[in-house]
Design a protein around this motif. Sequence first.
Motif, short mmCIF file in Angstrom:
data_model
loop_
_atom_site.label_atom_id
_atom_site.label_comp_id
_atom_site.label_asym_id
_atom_site.label_seq_id
_atom_site.Cartn_x
_atom_site.Cartn_y
_atom_site.Cartn_z
N GLU A 58 0.68 -1.28 -0.01
CA GLU A 58 -0.02 0.04 -0.06
C GLU A 58 0.94 1.24 0.15
N LYS A 157 -13.72 -1.97 -1.62
CA LYS A 157 -12.60 -1.39 -2.01
C LYS A 157 -12.73 0.18 -1.53
N SER A 160 -9.36 2.07 -0.91
CA SER A 160 -7.91 1.85 -1.81
C SER A 160 -7.54 3.26 -1.90
#
Length: 429
Positions: A58, A157, A160
């Motif tokens: 990430e 999601k 994200s």
Amino acid sequence: MVDETDRDDTPVEDTAPPEAPLLVLREPLPPVIDTAEGLAEVCEAVSAGSGPIAIDAERASGYRYSSRAYLVQLRRAGSHTHLIDPIAFESLAPLADALRGTEWILHAATQDLPCLAELGLRPDRLFDTELAGRLLGYPRVGLAALVELRLGSRLAKEHSAVDWSTRPLPTPWLEYAALDVEVLLELREVLVVELEEQGKTAWAEEEFEALRDFSPTPRAEAWRRTSGLHKVRGRRSLGAVRALWEVRDEIARERDVTPGRILPDSAIVAAATALPTHRRALLQTPGFHGRGAERYASRWMGALRQVAELAEDDLPSRAPRGDGPPVPRAWAEKDPVAAQRLSAARAALGELADEHGLPVENVLTPDHVRRLLWTPPATREPTQLAEAVDQRLSEYGARSWQRTLTVPLLTEAILAADSTEVAAPPAPD
């Protein structure tokens, strides 16, 4: 449970498929590893596991200038899921040792490989679930789309685009990150079977091998990607866009903040169009705004003054510099035979893509096609030409399976265009 007081009892035809269930963690959320002792335990667990390793990273895209990883997630059969904070370590060499010789599973590997390489983590073997989806002809190859289609579950999601440089990381974000690697092992198994059924296993292996050492190519004249550049008129205003962009990039790098948070593109375009000559005029320019507009006003004005003093020959032109062929729409005027080659090749490659259930850009990179057909090999002896086309594509980086499929089509396109009389464009009045 549905609240009966809110239910609509109007009869309707139920034609929509039932919504797939939302994925949740199969195991308790693991702790974030930020100590040497914890990392040693992770390395031991990973080494004791079996099979390929699902890996994800990430970054803080949209918040930070750098593309460094702020969280690394791992999962392997027999070793559960592990979350590692790379910022806490000077080196992840022990983890690199534990991963040596394993196959990595990533989704959209080109996004994560560079930041993992910065940590000293490089794969010996690779399986990219996004690329596998492309080779299998799926129209949507995002992780959530593939998980829902092939595993029958929904992958949330909503986290994200969060700022992963935040510390401590909130629990919902960590759950999201852990789920990304939980699904990769199972998704790989499904895609491996499908690649074998479609006879594309060898193709995929070539593609994955080519990705292992991926690093992004630096953009030439990156300032030309400034949003709204098409509104700018005149070379001096273009020079102002370049100068302001470069100063903004320097500030963003110094502060490790994404450039748009210093000064938006729209403000650069506004200042470059107005070309103010002093600080007050700059700050009063309509559209010149942003967190760094006033704070760095002296640096913006310094850039504008330098542009004002540049000789005309030192200012950028409207067209970017490049070593490639012209844009395809200009081919018919500049070289009608080359335009005919390109048209024939595009048609043949489109049919080939349909035949094999592939996106045409995965059959062969469009830039490779344009470069080859704008300046093809000189020979027109069919066998020699085919060999020369194959050699040229190999130099561009095309894989063996791509060349096997496309060299005959491209050779035919070159020969056919050169043997056809092409009408010259009409002379200007």
